[in-house]
Design a protein around this motif. Structure first.
Motif, PDB file in Angstrom:
ATOM      1  N   VAL A   1      41.480  58.418  45.710  1.00 48.02           N
ATOM      2  CA  VAL A   1      40.117  58.237  46.217  1.00 48.02           C
ATOM      3  C   VAL A   1      39.901  56.978  47.048  1.00 48.02           C
ATOM      4  CG1 VAL A   1      38.951  59.729  44.552  1.00 48.02           C
ATOM      5  CG2 VAL A   1      39.457  57.373  43.913  1.00 48.02           C
ATOM      6  N   LEU A   2      40.651  55.914  46.792  1.00 46.05           N
ATOM      7  CA  LEU A   2      40.510  54.672  47.568  1.00 46.05           C
ATOM      8  C   LEU A   2      41.892  54.053  47.709  1.00 46.05           C
ATOM      9  CD1 LEU A   2      38.647  52.469  48.847  1.00 46.05           C
ATOM     10  CD2 LEU A   2      38.520  51.426  46.572  1.00 46.05           C
ATOM     11  N   ASP A   3      42.361  53.994  48.950  1.00 47.34           N
ATOM     12  CA  ASP A   3      43.691  53.413  49.175  1.00 47.34           C
ATOM     13  C   ASP A   3      43.645  51.908  48.854  1.00 47.34           C
ATOM     14  OD1 ASP A   3      46.331  53.295  49.888  1.00 47.34           O
ATOM     15  OD2 ASP A   3      46.039  53.730  52.024  1.00 47.34           O
ATOM     16  N   HIS A   4      44.803  51.356  48.490  1.00 46.63           N
ATOM     17  CA  HIS A   4      44.941  49.900  48.283  1.00 46.63           C
ATOM     18  C   HIS A   4      44.174  49.347  47.089  1.00 46.63           C
ATOM     19  CE1 HIS A   4      47.247  49.659  51.931  1.00 46.63           C
ATOM     20  NE2 HIS A   4      46.325  50.342  52.554  1.00 46.63           N
ATOM     21  N   THR A   5      43.925  50.157  46.070  1.00 49.10           N
ATOM     22  CA  THR A   5      43.434  49.544  44.823  1.00 49.10           C
ATOM     23  C   THR A   5      44.651  49.010  44.079  1.00 49.10           C
ATOM     24  OG1 THR A   5      43.703  51.491  43.419  1.00 49.10           O
ATOM     25  CG2 THR A   5      41.607  51.290  44.615  1.00 49.10           C
ATOM     26  N   PRO A   6      44.430  48.058  43.155  1.00 54.97           N
ATOM     27  CA  PRO A   6      45.553  47.663  42.298  1.00 54.97           C
ATOM     28  C   PRO A   6      45.924  48.814  41.368  1.00 54.97           C
ATOM     29  CG  PRO A   6      43.543  46.413  41.757  1.00 54.97           C
ATOM     30  CD  PRO A   6      43.185  47.386  42.839  1.00 54.97           C
ATOM     31  N   GLY A   7      47.053  48.669  40.710  1.00 52.27           N
ATOM     32  CA  GLY A   7      47.416  49.650  39.683  1.00 52.27           C
ATOM     33  C   GLY A   7      46.496  49.504  38.475  1.00 52.27           C
ATOM     34  N   THR A   8      46.323  50.593  37.727  1.00 50.85           N
ATOM     35  CA  THR A   8      45.390  50.551  36.583  1.00 50.85           C
ATOM     36  C   THR A   8      45.878  49.585  35.496  1.00 50.85           C
ATOM     37  OG1 THR A   8      46.466  52.542  35.738  1.00 50.85           O
ATOM     38  CG2 THR A   8      44.429  52.845  36.966  1.00 50.85           C
ATOM     39  N   ALA A   9      47.202  49.463  35.326  1.00 50.47           N
ATOM     40  CA  ALA A   9      47.720  48.545  34.293  1.00 50.47           C
ATOM     41  C   ALA A   9      47.337  47.107  34.618  1.00 50.47           C
ATOM     42  CB  ALA A   9      49.237  48.670  34.185  1.00 50.47           C
ATOM     43  N   GLU A  10      47.081  46.849  35.900  1.00 47.74           N
ATOM     44  CA  GLU A  10      46.732  45.482  36.304  1.00 47.74           C
ATOM     45  C   GLU A  10      45.273  45.152  35.953  1.00 47.74           C
ATOM     46  OE1 GLU A  10      47.356  42.940  40.339  1.00 47.74           O
ATOM     47  OE2 GLU A  10      48.393  44.859  40.190  1.00 47.74           O
ATOM     48  N   VAL A  11      44.374  46.117  36.127  1.00 48.56           N
ATOM     49  CA  VAL A  11      42.951  45.819  35.874  1.00 48.56           C
ATOM     50  C   VAL A  11      42.567  46.043  34.407  1.00 48.56           C
ATOM     51  CG1 VAL A  11      42.286  46.349  38.253  1.00 48.56           C
ATOM     52  CG2 VAL A  11      42.127  48.149  36.533  1.00 48.56           C
TER      53      VAL A  11
END
Ligand SMILES: Cc1cc2nc3c(=O)[nH]c(=O)nc-3n(C[C@H](O)[C@H](O)[C@H](O)COP(=O)(O)O)c2cc1C
Length: 338
Positions: A240-250
């Motif tokens: 849905v949105l390019d260039h988000t961090p990985g989920t494990a990071e947030v």
């Protein structure tokens, strides 16, 4: 049926929609939506996988943990594992039409039930996608979670009432489908939700509500303050949105802000039971698995059950190798930090 046979079946059925790469990391299918890939350059999908690769585990073997328990309780349902199937809608246009949409929903619900866990079913541009999922949840006495895209609240509330009637465990709303190409291209009215709209949903829906697609601490806090029961830390598999961090990071910051107040699921790039252990150690209560379940669907309900049991047994082995007797004992101590 075993994992090797499942991979072979996938190669025969998926065509170019999914190349069954040795590691499903979004490289080969970058930008392929419709398809199995991540949006744009595919970086958000790849970031999910690399964020997990960057987490390392602390091996500990001088202890007495021989038979750890992977049992997980979710709203009074006792599950064999903290691993659920993520909702995937649109097999026809995303995944080479390898199985009719309705049969896929049936395989997810039944395969997860066979393995002692819960399947989530998706929503899409055709209303039959949501309806098919509900029918199969009804057939197994309510053992499943339907997911609703974010149209105006009155439509969500009406769809949630149908889920209440079939006795579903909860409903999820993938608010991050607010600008999803597949929905907007077909003229469906979806959009983001305000805090007030979340409060309205909570006031009008009896089932526990899971908001899927949270990647930001402030969004998580607003969900919690609106009385939402659970969130899925998710970037929709990078679709849905390019260039988000990985989920494990947030995940860790979100857990620090709202982890005591609500159930926290996470998904994105989880491929093994070792990845599951990492997400639990980073603070999630449970995880969802997306593309691997769709791949296992090549073997129908049996294939999905086989995958879920495989992930569970890997998690069990990882718990022995890190000295964790049960899910409550998994914490930051299993993560290797220099
Ligand atoms: C082909 C495809 C279709 C999807 N459809 C839905 C959907 O209908 N609803 C939803 O909430 N998420 C949907 N997702 C996102 C998944 O639920 C999940 O968040 C994501 O796939 C997790 O990442 P993973 O595939 O790397 O495990 C879809 C993902 C894919 C790949």
């Amino acid at each position: 049926m075993d994992m090797k046979e499942l991979r072979q079946l996938g190669r025969e059925k998926f065509g170019k929609a999914c190349r069954m790469c040795p590691i499903c990391d979004g490289r080969a299918c970058a930008g392929e939506i419709p398809g199995a890939g991540g949006v744009g350059t595919g970086q958000a999908f790849r970031n999910n996988v690399s964020a997990l690769v960057n987490v390392q585990l602390r091996q500990r073997i001088i202890h007495d943990v021989h038979m750890p328990s992977t049992r997980f309780t979710l709203w009074e349902k006792s599950l064999t594992m903290p691993i659920l199937a993520a909702p995937i809608g649109g097999i026809a246009f995303n995944w080479n039409n390898y199985i009719p949409e309705d049969e896929y929903a049936k395989a997810v619900i039944n395969g997860c039930k066979m393995a002692g866990t819960l399947g989530m079913v998706g929503d899409g541009k055709l209303p039959e996608i949501y309806q098919g999922g509900l029918n199969h949840i009804l057939e197994v006495g309510g053992w499943g979670i339907p997911t609703i895209k974010p149209p105006p609240n009155e439509q969500i509330i009406a769809l949630a009432k149908q889920a209440e009637k079939v006795g579903a465990v909860a409903i999820a709303i993938d608010v991050d489908a607010a600008a999803l190409i597949n929905m907007t291209a077909s003229g469906q009215k979806v959009g983001p939700k305000t805090y007030e709209e979340l409060v309205e949903l909570k006031a009008n829906i009896k089932l526990p509500i899971i908001i899927k697609g949270i990647m930001d601490v402030q969004d998580a806090v607003m969900c919690s303050q609106a009385g939402i029961d659970a969130i899925v830390v998710s970037n929709h598999g990078g679709r849905v949105l390019d260039h988000t961090p990985g989920t494990a990071e947030v995940l860790p910051d979100i857990v620090a802000a709202v982890g005591d107040e609500m159930t926290i699921f996470v998904d994105g790039g989880i491929r093994t039971g070792f990845d599951v252990l990492k997400m639990l150690a980073l603070g999630a209560d449970a995880v969802l698995v997306g593309r691997p379940v769709t791949q296992a669907g090549a073997g129908g309900a049996e294939g999905i059950s086989c995958l879920m049991e495989h992930l569970r047994s890997e998690l069990e082995a990882a718990m022995i190798m890190t000295g964790c007797q049960d899910l409550a004992s998994i914490g930051g101590q299993v993560l290797y930090k220099k």
